[in-house]
Scaffold this motif. Structure first.
Motif, PDB file in Angstrom:
ATOM      1  N   THR B  86       0.841  -1.198   0.000  1.00  0.00           N
ATOM      2  CA  THR B  86       0.000   0.000   0.000  1.00  0.00           C
ATOM      3  C   THR B  86       0.879   1.252   0.000  1.00  0.00           C
ATOM      4  OG1 THR B  86      -0.075  -0.126   2.417  1.00  0.00           O
ATOM      5  CG2 THR B  86      -1.936  -1.078   1.243  1.00  0.00           C
ATOM      6  N   THR B  87       0.275   2.374  -0.377  1.00  0.00           N
ATOM      7  CA  THR B  87       1.013   3.645  -0.292  1.00  0.00           C
ATOM      8  C   THR B  87       1.394   3.873   1.171  1.00  0.00           C
ATOM      9  OG1 THR B  87      -1.095   4.803  -0.042  1.00  0.00           O
ATOM     10  CG2 THR B  87      -0.146   4.743  -2.255  1.00  0.00           C
ATOM     11  N   PRO B  88       2.555   4.402   1.513  1.00  0.00           N
ATOM     12  CA  PRO B  88       3.666   4.786   0.627  1.00  0.00           C
ATOM     13  C   PRO B  88       4.801   3.750   0.604  1.00  0.00           C
ATOM     14  CG  PRO B  88       3.982   5.797   2.771  1.00  0.00           C
ATOM     15  CD  PRO B  88       2.845   4.804   2.908  1.00  0.00           C
ATOM     16  N   ASP B  89       4.455   2.443   0.610  1.00  0.00           N
ATOM     17  CA  ASP B  89       5.503   1.409   0.527  1.00  0.00           C
ATOM     18  C   ASP B  89       6.391   1.631  -0.705  1.00  0.00           C
ATOM     19  OD1 ASP B  89       4.493   0.039   2.725  1.00  0.00           O
ATOM     20  OD2 ASP B  89       3.429  -1.480   1.544  1.00  0.00           O
ATOM     21  N   VAL B  90       7.635   1.224  -0.593  1.00  0.00           N
ATOM     22  CA  VAL B  90       8.513   1.157  -1.764  1.00  0.00           C
ATOM     23  C   VAL B  90       8.919  -0.301  -1.923  1.00  0.00           C
ATOM     24  CG1 VAL B  90      10.670   1.892  -2.825  1.00  0.00           C
ATOM     25  CG2 VAL B  90       9.348   3.511  -1.445  1.00  0.00           C
ATOM     26  N   ILE B  91       8.545  -0.883  -3.063  1.00  0.00           N
ATOM     27  CA  ILE B  91       8.826  -2.309  -3.282  1.00  0.00           C
ATOM     28  C   ILE B  91      10.175  -2.459  -3.981  1.00  0.00           C
ATOM     29  CG2 ILE B  91       7.966  -4.462  -4.274  1.00  0.00           C
ATOM     30  CD1 ILE B  91       5.183  -3.274  -4.345  1.00  0.00           C
ATOM     31  N   GLU B  92      11.041  -3.274  -3.418  1.00  0.00           N
ATOM     32  CA  GLU B  92      12.295  -3.609  -4.096  1.00  0.00           C
ATOM     33  C   GLU B  92      12.031  -4.849  -4.936  1.00  0.00           C
ATOM     34  OE1 GLU B  92      15.633  -3.593  -1.237  1.00  0.00           O
ATOM     35  OE2 GLU B  92      15.711  -1.532  -2.002  1.00  0.00           O
ATOM     36  N   VAL B  93      12.147  -4.703  -6.244  1.00  0.00           N
ATOM     37  CA  VAL B  93      11.794  -5.781  -7.167  1.00  0.00           C
ATOM     38  C   VAL B  93      13.087  -6.398  -7.694  1.00  0.00           C
ATOM     39  CG1 VAL B  93      10.406  -6.405  -9.177  1.00  0.00           C
ATOM     40  CG2 VAL B  93       9.766  -4.397  -7.819  1.00  0.00           C
ATOM     41  N   HIS B  94      13.289  -7.651  -7.341  1.00  0.00           N
ATOM     42  CA  HIS B  94      14.577  -8.291  -7.637  1.00  0.00           C
ATOM     43  C   HIS B  94      14.421  -9.487  -8.571  1.00  0.00           C
ATOM     44  CE1 HIS B  94      18.135 -10.918  -6.624  1.00  0.00           C
ATOM     45  NE2 HIS B  94      18.689  -9.796  -7.019  1.00  0.00           N
ATOM     46  N   PHE B  95      15.215  -9.472  -9.641  1.00  0.00           N
ATOM     47  CA  PHE B  95      15.205 -10.563 -10.623  1.00  0.00           C
ATOM     48  C   PHE B  95      16.374 -11.499 -10.364  1.00  0.00           C
ATOM     49  CE2 PHE B  95      16.808 -12.063 -14.859  1.00  0.00           C
ATOM     50  CZ  PHE B  95      15.785 -12.961 -15.103  1.00  0.00           C
ATOM     51  N   GLU B  96      16.069 -12.782 -10.322  1.00  0.00           N
ATOM     52  CA  GLU B  96      17.071 -13.815 -10.062  1.00  0.00           C
ATOM     53  C   GLU B  96      17.015 -14.817 -11.207  1.00  0.00           C
ATOM     54  OE1 GLU B  96      17.123 -17.559  -6.837  1.00  0.00           O
ATOM     55  OE2 GLU B  96      15.514 -16.084  -6.857  1.00  0.00           O
ATOM     56  N   VAL B  97      18.132 -15.045 -11.878  1.00  0.00           N
ATOM     57  CA  VAL B  97      18.185 -16.020 -12.966  1.00  0.00           C
ATOM     58  C   VAL B  97      18.241 -17.430 -12.387  1.00  0.00           C
ATOM     59  CG1 VAL B  97      19.556 -16.894 -14.905  1.00  0.00           C
ATOM     60  CG2 VAL B  97      19.382 -14.425 -14.522  1.00  0.00           C
ATOM     61  N   LEU B  98      17.360 -18.312 -12.853  1.00  0.00           N
ATOM     62  CA  LEU B  98      17.470 -19.723 -12.462  1.00  0.00           C
ATOM     63  C   LEU B  98      18.223 -20.502 -13.525  1.00  0.00           C
ATOM     64  CD1 LEU B  98      13.927 -20.331 -10.920  1.00  0.00           C
ATOM     65  CD2 LEU B  98      16.101 -20.181  -9.697  1.00  0.00           C
ATOM     66  N   THR B  99      17.970 -20.166 -14.795  1.00  0.00           N
ATOM     67  CA  THR B  99      18.750 -20.747 -15.887  1.00  0.00           C
ATOM     68  C   THR B  99      18.691 -19.803 -17.077  1.00  0.00           C
ATOM     69  OG1 THR B  99      19.114 -22.728 -17.235  1.00  0.00           O
ATOM     70  CG2 THR B  99      16.844 -22.122 -16.852  1.00  0.00           C
ATOM     71  N   ALA B 100      19.803 -19.675 -17.792  1.00  0.00           N
ATOM     72  CA  ALA B 100      19.823 -18.825 -18.983  1.00  0.00           C
ATOM     73  C   ALA B 100      20.512 -19.583 -20.097  1.00  0.00           C
ATOM     74  CB  ALA B 100      20.538 -17.506 -18.705  1.00  0.00           C
ATOM     75  N   GLY B 101      19.734 -19.927 -21.119  1.00  0.00           N
ATOM     76  CA  GLY B 101      20.277 -20.639 -22.258  1.00  0.00           C
ATOM     77  C   GLY B 101      20.508 -19.693 -23.422  1.00  0.00           C
ATOM     78  N   ARG B 102      20.740 -20.273 -24.589  1.00  0.00           N
ATOM     79  CA  ARG B 102      21.041 -19.472 -25.773  1.00  0.00           C
ATOM     80  C   ARG B 102      19.824 -18.636 -26.177  1.00  0.00           C
ATOM     81  NH1 ARG B 102      21.879 -20.730 -31.321  1.00  0.00           N
ATOM     82  NH2 ARG B 102      20.803 -22.704 -31.002  1.00  0.00           N
ATOM     83  N   ARG B 103      18.628 -19.151 -25.928  1.00  0.00           N
ATOM     84  CA  ARG B 103      17.399 -18.476 -26.344  1.00  0.00           C
ATOM     85  C   ARG B 103      16.537 -18.024 -25.176  1.00  0.00           C
ATOM     86  NH1 ARG B 103      18.290 -17.972 -31.758  1.00  0.00           N
ATOM     87  NH2 ARG B 103      18.426 -19.989 -32.798  1.00  0.00           N
ATOM     88  N   VAL B 104      16.522 -18.835 -24.130  1.00  0.00           N
ATOM     89  CA  VAL B 104      15.512 -18.669 -23.086  1.00  0.00           C
ATOM     90  C   VAL B 104      16.164 -18.440 -21.721  1.00  0.00           C
ATOM     91  CG1 VAL B 104      13.639 -19.862 -21.844  1.00  0.00           C
ATOM     92  CG2 VAL B 104      13.814 -20.052 -24.333  1.00  0.00           C
TER      93      VAL B 104
END
Lengths: 282, 282
Positions: B86-104
């Motif tokens: 809810t306001t005025p929260d600040v969300i820290e949005v974090h991306f974590e790679v589980l696997t990264a191939g040539r395409r996906v």
């Protein structure tokens, strides 16, 4: 509703001595000393071909783990397949609570082999008594019953051990059992050895039918790799067989997406499963 | 396909200077020194009412974070709402790679306020050139164009800041703009201030329409709490407005489940979104 009398205030409960196949035994899912941690040995019995874990069995293991750890019935799960798990891997399936309220538990389930993540899932569990109930949208056409349909015909080398344990009948297709689609929609009957129990995990195993629908739609022997298996549970019910009403929604840029409505023989909607997969030439 | 000429071998790319609303700016998503970490201040502009983050904006922030961190276009995401932000929260949005191939690339995105998890998501990104393409299944009936439809009528106190920034028109409903459903299916036109960009995150914001469909189906002022917002992307396309083809699939035990097919005005399927929510008396 007309059926509230005998039901607990929390709505449905995970089934203990319900009729139909015992799903933990079916999957070979093993308890550990930690109620939130289960072990899934990847045996040929739960593989879809070439010694690779069948996606629906991966989702089912997530469902069983979350239900047994939380004591609540699963209502939604999305399971991403990160790395292929193959025989003889043993997957450690771990349930983590993110929030647990009076009615609803939400969490994550992660499957690891050694330290490597092979499954990553999100789950929600718990129901409550509330009268708003119903089912809407396209219903299946009139189809012959399971016993009148031919056993589904598959390329033997891709059949795998799991396929030998589930009874699949082509309800839309050729007399020889090849499933065919019309406007991306195809139908199969599917069942388990002792019948379909009132269990979300049984619907997860049987509802993994988007790749079947993709093959039927393209009428081509495509290679498909599942990105995920997801399930939204309306209400499980024990039945002799379920009707899989498979709709391929769209395909572009090497991906295909589809939705499966899972029905009882008498037309009750049990669950909706969905899936995205990478498609390519075999 | 008939359009392969100008396209890169990896299929579609995230759009940089594409026409239509800039989605990171629309959401107020802020970069940090870490390319995998973004900040989402919860302002009234992205709230759906009562100072609570609008689910579609939460999913869109997940999509933007994952696309910007990986450099690949999103194809599938499931975002679970764990605790209300809810306001005025600040969300820290974090991306974590589980696997990264040539395409996906496959990964997890987690949104935290302080240390508390408020969003937990699974994502897949990356496409490739492959000719199997199409769309199947129910198409919308003939409907009046957006400009001929009345602005959607909502209870003002639940409208929230986000609703004032998106243009929603009732394509099935009463002349006064109340959305109505037939067999659980309802239709809305929706657009963003500078038009709809060819972006998965725009479709995530606009495609969050299951609760609208639930209200239209039950014709009742139900309280709904989203468990998740999920999206399967067929192919984004810039357009003036999208048609939201909302199907409520089923409801039981205090939960409702629905699916939204998101279309261009000329009938191209852009994405399929879906959602489960808790329903109860308001």
């Amino acid at each position: 509703m007309g059926e509230a009398a005998a039901r607990h205030d929390d709505g449905r409960q995970p089934e203990a001595d319900a009729p139909g196949t015992d799903m933990a035994a079916f999957l070979g899912l093993e308890a550990t000393a930690d109620p939130a941690l289960w072990r899934l040995p990847v045996t040929e019995d739960i593989c879809g071909g070439r010694g690779a874990l069948y996606g629906g069995c991966g989702l089912a293991a997530v469902v069983e783990t979350a239900e047994r750890a939380s004591g609540r019935p699963l209502t939604w799960a999305a399971c991403q397949f990160v790395e292929g798990a193959t025989t003889p891997d043993v997957i450690e399936v771990h349930f983590e609570v993110l929030t647990a309220g009076r009615r609803v538990t939400q969490g994550r389930v992660t499957g690891r082999v050694g330290g490597r993540v092979v499954l990553a899932a999100l789950v929600a569990l718990g129901t409550r008594e509330f009268p708003a109930r119903g089912q809407w949208g396209p219903v299946p056409p009139s189809l012959p019953p399971p016993h009148a349909c031919t056993t589904r015909r598959m390329n033997e080398q891709r059949r795998g051990g799991l396929r030998l344990r589930i009874d699949e009948r082509a309800a839309s297709g050729d007399p020889d059992g090849v499933v065919r689609a019309s406007d991306g929609r195809s139908f199969l009957w599917a069942s388990l050895p002792d019948g379909v129990p009132a269990s979300a995990s049984a619907l997860a195993v049987l509802g993994d039918a988007v790749s079947t629908g993709v093959a039927a739609t393209f009428e081509d022997d495509l290679r498909a790799r599942s990105i995920d298996n997801s399930i939204r549970v309306v209400r499980p019910q024990a039945c002799e067989a379920v009707l899989l009403d498979v709709q391929v929604d769209g395909a572009a840029d090497g991906l295909a997406h589809g939705t499966v409505r899972v029905w009882t023989p008498d037309g009750q909607l049990l669950a909706v499963t969905s899936q995205s997969g990478l498609v390519g030439p075999r």
